[in-house]
Design an enzyme around this catalytic site. Structure first.
Site, PDB file in Angstrom:
ATOM      1  N   GLU A   9      34.899  50.505  41.650  1.00  0.00           N
ATOM      2  CA  GLU A   9      34.781  49.968  43.011  1.00  0.00           C
ATOM      3  C   GLU A   9      35.208  50.949  44.094  1.00  0.00           C
ATOM      4  O   GLU A   9      34.576  51.052  45.131  1.00  0.00           O
ATOM      5  CB  GLU A   9      35.629  48.694  43.188  1.00  0.00           C
ATOM      6  N   ASP A  82      36.862  46.051  38.101  1.00  0.00           N
ATOM      7  CA  ASP A  82      38.079  45.324  37.730  1.00  0.00           C
ATOM      8  C   ASP A  82      37.795  44.232  36.713  1.00  0.00           C
ATOM      9  O   ASP A  82      36.673  43.725  36.604  1.00  0.00           O
ATOM     10  CB  ASP A  82      38.737  44.712  38.971  1.00  0.00           C
ATOM     11  N   ASP A  84      38.836  41.071  36.514  1.00  0.00           N
ATOM     12  CA  ASP A  84      38.814  39.655  36.878  1.00  0.00           C
ATOM     13  C   ASP A  84      37.384  39.207  37.203  1.00  0.00           C
ATOM     14  O   ASP A  84      36.431  39.969  37.057  1.00  0.00           O
ATOM     15  CB  ASP A  84      39.761  39.377  38.047  1.00  0.00           C
ATOM     16  N   GLU A  86      35.918  38.590  40.030  1.00  0.00           N
ATOM     17  CA  GLU A  86      35.294  39.335  41.123  1.00  0.00           C
ATOM     18  C   GLU A  86      34.747  40.658  40.609  1.00  0.00           C
ATOM     19  O   GLU A  86      33.636  41.073  40.961  1.00  0.00           O
ATOM     20  CB  GLU A  86      36.321  39.572  42.235  1.00  0.00           C
ATOM     21  N   TYR A 303      47.312  46.018  36.612  1.00  0.00           N
ATOM     22  CA  TYR A 303      46.450  45.285  37.535  1.00  0.00           C
ATOM     23  C   TYR A 303      47.225  44.205  38.276  1.00  0.00           C
ATOM     24  O   TYR A 303      47.988  43.446  37.673  1.00  0.00           O
ATOM     25  CB  TYR A 303      45.277  44.664  36.777  1.00  0.00           C
ATOM     26  N   ARG A 305      46.152  41.613  40.256  1.00  0.00           N
ATOM     27  CA  ARG A 305      45.618  40.264  40.456  1.00  0.00           C
ATOM     28  C   ARG A 305      45.663  39.540  39.123  1.00  0.00           C
ATOM     29  O   ARG A 305      44.724  39.623  38.331  1.00  0.00           O
ATOM     30  CB  ARG A 305      44.201  40.307  41.037  1.00  0.00           C
ATOM     31  N   HIS A 350      45.512  38.078  31.289  1.00  0.00           N
ATOM     32  CA  HIS A 350      45.956  39.404  31.684  1.00  0.00           C
ATOM     33  C   HIS A 350      47.410  39.609  31.300  1.00  0.00           C
ATOM     34  O   HIS A 350      48.097  38.717  30.831  1.00  0.00           O
ATOM     35  CB  HIS A 350      45.835  39.583  33.202  1.00  0.00           C
TER      36      HIS A 350
END
Length: 726
Positions: A9, A82, A84, A86, A303, A305, A350
């Site tokens: 990203e 990432d 997750d 998103e 990470y 989130r 996670h």
């Protein structure tokens, strides 16, 4: 040699990953999402299973063209966004936009941007998880339907420019309802009788401690007025005091679980004063990597989130080694601590947020980090270390003191408590910050240290003083307590807390007042309208249940289209009905007992761009307006007319609210448009030590007085201290 294209990203993440891969790997950044729903229209076909219309924004066209070109030259494309939902959605959009086969394109995920993690991820690729993509897509479409359908309704019934959101509206409701609780709160008076004692055997001023009257005539003390307290003081005149009982208990305190997104945001707000948005921005930088002294660029934290408190076994083993080495074996539990329980609605398995290598303490990294990065890293480092340390052992002592009159004990009793740490355990490294129970007050939960006392020991009374208290209203939300409330109610997910808080401020629904959230007039009007006419949208239970349904989509137990349909069909029907039934004047106009002093028609309270104001109901024929008495942020002095009349026409000057705050305006506006600043520079009679100009009193945007040169900006001399002539 096979050529590979790796897409992530952000450029920072791309630079870090490039360090770990061979020369035949090209790493490029998509700069976040490269496709989205169109801005100019709803972009969802509600007649055909809510089919979304995705477009490539103009600002992303160049990026997509470049990625297509690179993908065409590469023999293999790897999507490394990432881990997750998103990130999964970004990977899917990349595949669709670039023309990659979704079923076979390699997808890699990693919890930390380190060499070992990246190389392991490249060796264990998978394909895009469409269940996670569907969950993210369902959320995006649901939010688009609510926003694009409900916002125009608000424009017509309240005022242009407003917006509604499925989750943001619930957050505003929490803040509004807390404010209503505060408005309805009635304080109750109470009194305490506080004594300062010292050991009779000690020198004057030594061995002092405080105690509070706990019993009156053998019953719990309940002093409701000053005369009640004075009566006890009169009864105790001439009394001697003696320790009647001592009790010491030892208790253990276990360490806190490692950080997840919400707890990191909360503690960073309490201890560092960071907003949720700032915390996530800095955490992103630490995750994506910084360059170390060796020239190596690597991620410093895992990470950020996440809603899991789990730690990898290898990480725990490393943490335990460092604890034993730096603190000694007595600080290390016999077995590793396990934190596997996740919060309500946790969506991914996670890890918790931790340093990628606990050998790197702040001292070894400080020169490579910005001050804010260093502060946040230290917070994460200490929390991680402490979570694997021994319990703290605390001795708590309770002392009862009996007043003696004529050598005989009375039925009154004073009580004191104190604590000492017999073994610090995890407290040697870290203690969690606490939320203030009362606005403007610091944490008072820490007990005092008592001197060594024995039963039947005589004490000297130093002072005996009554203290008046009033029960306090529930405090407004801080960033920390609002995040905590959202998490407890199951509203939002780790990636949404910061955007929710930013959105409700950016749209003018709430404001920060002394670091606490207060609703604006606009927020209260919109909230009341939604609660009355669209209760489902702002229902906490419904919003949490919807999050749960999306979690089931991510796990493959539900399909997203039926969930959206079950919500949208009744919502759309209700919206159509309310568009006819709801009259704008019933929403924005509040009746008053006042009559317009210009035309004699009734005055009403209306909502404007900058809050509520009193206006003539005869508008637009009569444009008479004035401020609402007691409006938020206005002092009693500001509610009055200024003593000096308008220097242009002689009419009274009144307080008004504009785009940039409050100001004095002529009461004959629009005939006279004279305005004055709220606070005129106040002469001090002192000359500027730098340029010789006049030093005047000024006011910051937060209302604090300071003193600066009148020749600003040519001269920037300023001081908080009032200057004096010498």
């Amino acid at each position: 040699m096979t050529s590979h294209l790796v897409i992530v990203e952000s450029p920072a993440k791309a630079r870090t990953i490039s360090n770990f891969l061979p020369a035949n790997y090209t790493v490029r950044a998509s700069m976040g999402h490269i496709r989205d729903l169109p801005k100019a229209k709803i972009g969802v076909d509600v007649e055909h299973d809510f089919l979304p219309e995705y477009v490539i924004p103009a600002e992303k066209a160049k990026t997509v063209t470049e990625l297509k070109k690179l993908a065409g030259k590469a023999q293999e494309v790897i999507l490394a966004t990432d881990e997750d939902r998103e990130g999964e959605a970004i990977a899917w959009h990349l595949a669709e936009a670039i023309g990659l086969p979704v079923d076979t394109t390699k997808r890699v995920v990693f919890h930390e941007v380190t060499k070992d993690a990246i190389l392991h991820a490249m060796e264990t690729p998978r394909t895009i998880d469409m269940k996670k993509v569907d969950a993210q897509q369902g959320r995006r479409i649901l939010d688009r339907l609510v926003g694009y359908k409900l916002s125009p309704f608000l424009w017509r019934k309240v005022m242009p420019g407003l917006s509604a959101g499925r989750v943001q509206s619930v957050a505003v409701r929490l803040i509004v309802e807390r404010e209503r609780e505060r408005d309805a709160f009635k304080a109750r008076e109470s009194w305490t009788l506080d004594a300062l004692f010292e050991k009779a055997s000690a020198a004057a001023g030594k061995g002092q401690f405080k105690a509070e009257l706990s019993k009156v005539n053998g019953k719990k003390a309940d002093l409701v007025s000053g005369p009640d307290a004075q009566k006890i003081m009169d009864e105790l005149k001439g009394a001697a005091y003696q320790v009647s009982s001592i009790e010491t208990k030892s208790k253990k305190r276990a360490p806190y679980a490692p950080f997840i997104t919400s707890t990191l945001q909360q503690d960073a707000a309490r201890k560092l004063g960071f907003t949720a948005k700032k915390t996530m921005m800095i955490a992103q930088q630490l995750y994506e990597g910084v360059e170390l002294l060796t020239g190596e660029r690597t991620g410093l934290i895992t990470y950020m989130r996440t809603d899991s408190t789990n730690l990898a076994e290898t990480a725990v083993a490393r943490i335990r080694e460092v604890i034993k080495e730096r603190f000694g074996p007595e600080y290390l539990p016999a077995k590793p601590r396990s934190y596997v329980k996740k919060v309500k609605g946790a969506q991914e398995a996670h890890e918790a947020i931790r340093p990628t290598d606990v050998v790197r303490d702040l001292e070894s990294l400080k020169s490579h980090l910005t001050p804010d990065q260093a502060r946040l890293y230290e917070l994460i480092y200490k929390r991680t270390m402490s979570c694997q340390m021994e319990d703290a052992c605390i001795n708590q002592t309770s002392v009862d003191i009996t007043p003696l009159l004529g050598g005989k004990p009375t039925s009154h009793l004073f009580h004191a408590t104190g604590s000492t740490v017999s073994f610090p355990g995890f407290l040697a490294v870290y203690e969690e910050g606490k939320d203030d129970d009362v606005e403007g007050e610091k944490d008072k939960d820490k007990e005092a240290r008592l001197p060594k006392l024995t039963k039947d020991e005589d004490l000297r009374l130093v002072t005996l003083s009554p203290e008046q208290h009033f029960t306090q209203p529930p405090p407004r939300f801080t960033e920390a307590t609002l995040v905590k409330a959202l998490e407890e109610h199951g509203i939002g997910r780790p990636s949404t807390y910061a955007p929710i808080i930013s959105t409700i401020q950016d749209r003018g629904y709430v404001r920060l007042d002394q670091k606490r959230f207060a609703p604006e007039d606009k927020g209260m009007v919109v909230n009341d309208l939604l609660v009355e006419h669209f209760p489902t949208i702002v229902d906490i239970g419904f919003t949490a249940a919807m999050e749960g349904d999306l979690d089931l989509v991510a796990s493959g137990d539900k399909e997203w289209v039926p969930i959206i349909r079950a919500f949208y069909v009744p919502f759309d029907a209700l919206l159509t009905q309310k568009s006819v039934d709801v009259d704008k004047r019933s929403v924005v106009d509040e009746k008053t007992d006042e009559v317009c002093d210009k035309c004699g028609k009734p005055m009403v309270i209306r909502l404007g761009r900058h809050g509520k104001f009193i206006a003539c109901s005869g508008y637009p024929e009569c444009r008479n307006t004035k401020p609402v008495p007691g409006a938020p942020g206005m002092t009693p002095a500001e509610e009055q007319k200024r003593e000096e009349p308008c220097e242009l026409c002689g009419a009274p000057m009144v307080m008004k609210q504009g785009r940039f705050g409050k100001f004095w305006g002529c009461s004959k506006y629009p005939e006279c448009k004279n305005i004055q600043k709220l606070f005129k520079p106040q002469p001090t009679g002192v000359k500027c030590p730098e340029c010789g100009g006049d030093v005047v009193g000024k006011r910051t945007k937060h209302g604090k007085i300071f003193y600066g040169c009148a020749n600003y900006p040519k001269c920037r001399y300023a001081t908080w201290d009032r200057p004096v002539t010498t």
